[in-house]
Design a protein around this motif. Structure first.
Motif, short mmCIF file in Angstrom:
data_model
loop_
_atom_site.label_atom_id
_atom_site.label_comp_id
_atom_site.label_asym_id
_atom_site.label_seq_id
_atom_site.Cartn_x
_atom_site.Cartn_y
_atom_site.Cartn_z
N THR A 56 0.77 -1.23 0.14
CA THR A 56 -0.02 -0.05 -0.23
C THR A 56 0.82 1.27 0.09
OG1 THR A 56 -0.17 -0.02 2.41
CG2 THR A 56 -1.93 -1.06 1.06
N TYR A 58 0.34 5.33 0.64
CA TYR A 58 -0.58 6.71 1.18
C TYR A 58 -0.19 7.81 0.82
CZ TYR A 58 -3.14 2.92 3.36
OH TYR A 58 -3.99 1.85 3.78
N LYS A 63 -2.77 9.69 5.74
CA LYS A 63 -2.07 8.41 6.61
C LYS A 63 -2.67 8.64 7.95
CE LYS A 63 2.35 7.94 4.26
NZ LYS A 63 3.73 8.27 4.41
N THR A 67 -7.78 3.77 5.18
CA THR A 67 -7.11 2.43 4.85
C THR A 67 -7.73 1.71 3.45
OG1 THR A 67 -7.19 2.01 7.21
CG2 THR A 67 -6.84 -0.09 5.74
N SER A 69 -7.99 -1.54 0.93
CA SER A 69 -7.59 -2.81 1.01
C SER A 69 -8.46 -3.36 -0.23
CB SER A 69 -8.31 -3.53 2.26
OG SER A 69 -9.88 -3.06 2.12
N GLN A 80 -11.41 2.71 3.29
CA GLN A 80 -12.26 3.10 4.39
C GLN A 80 -11.45 4.44 4.83
OE1 GLN A 80 -14.66 1.42 6.19
NE2 GLN A 80 -14.78 3.29 7.48
#
Length: 118
Positions: A56, A58, A63, A67, A69, A80
């Motif tokens: 991942t 960011y 950060k 999130t 996924s 999210q």
């Protein structure tokens, strides 16, 4: 590759939203997927990306709050977003980038509006 994004909306500061992006077509050609955002009058910028291997990345501004996924079927990506701030207000776009073997093309989904009120 076709992308279908969903999940935007209006939320108060401090609230949460979850964005979803489903890829179809030649999903095996995808190297990574991610979310980018564009606020009014600003350039489109990275929010978060995730590779097929799960790595991942960011933007510093998200950060610890966002999130990214992947779903079990690997062709769905979620973002999210927690502790949302008014400055997160933007149109969020899903992106899929192809592997070099497939020409390194980029595909974009339709944008989904996220509005955070103060």
């Amino acid at each position: 590759v076709q992308l279908q994004a969903s999940g935007g909306g209006l939320v108060q500061a401090g609230g949460s939203l979850r964005l979803s992006c489903a890829a179809s077509g030649n999903i095996f050609s995808i190297n990574y997927m991610g979310w980018y955002r564009q606020a009014p009058g600003k350039q489109r910028e990275l929010a978060a990306t995730i590779t097929t291997g799960g790595t991942t990345n960011y933007a510093d501004s998200v950060k610890g709050r966002f999130t990214i996924s992947r779903g079990n079927r690997q062709n769905t990506v979620y973002l999210q977003m927690n502790n949302l701030k008014p400055e997160d207000t933007a149109v969020y776009y899903c992106k899929a980038a192809q592997k070099p073997l497939y020409g390194s093309g980029s595909y974009w989904g339709q944008g989904t509006q996220v509005t955070v009120s103060s």
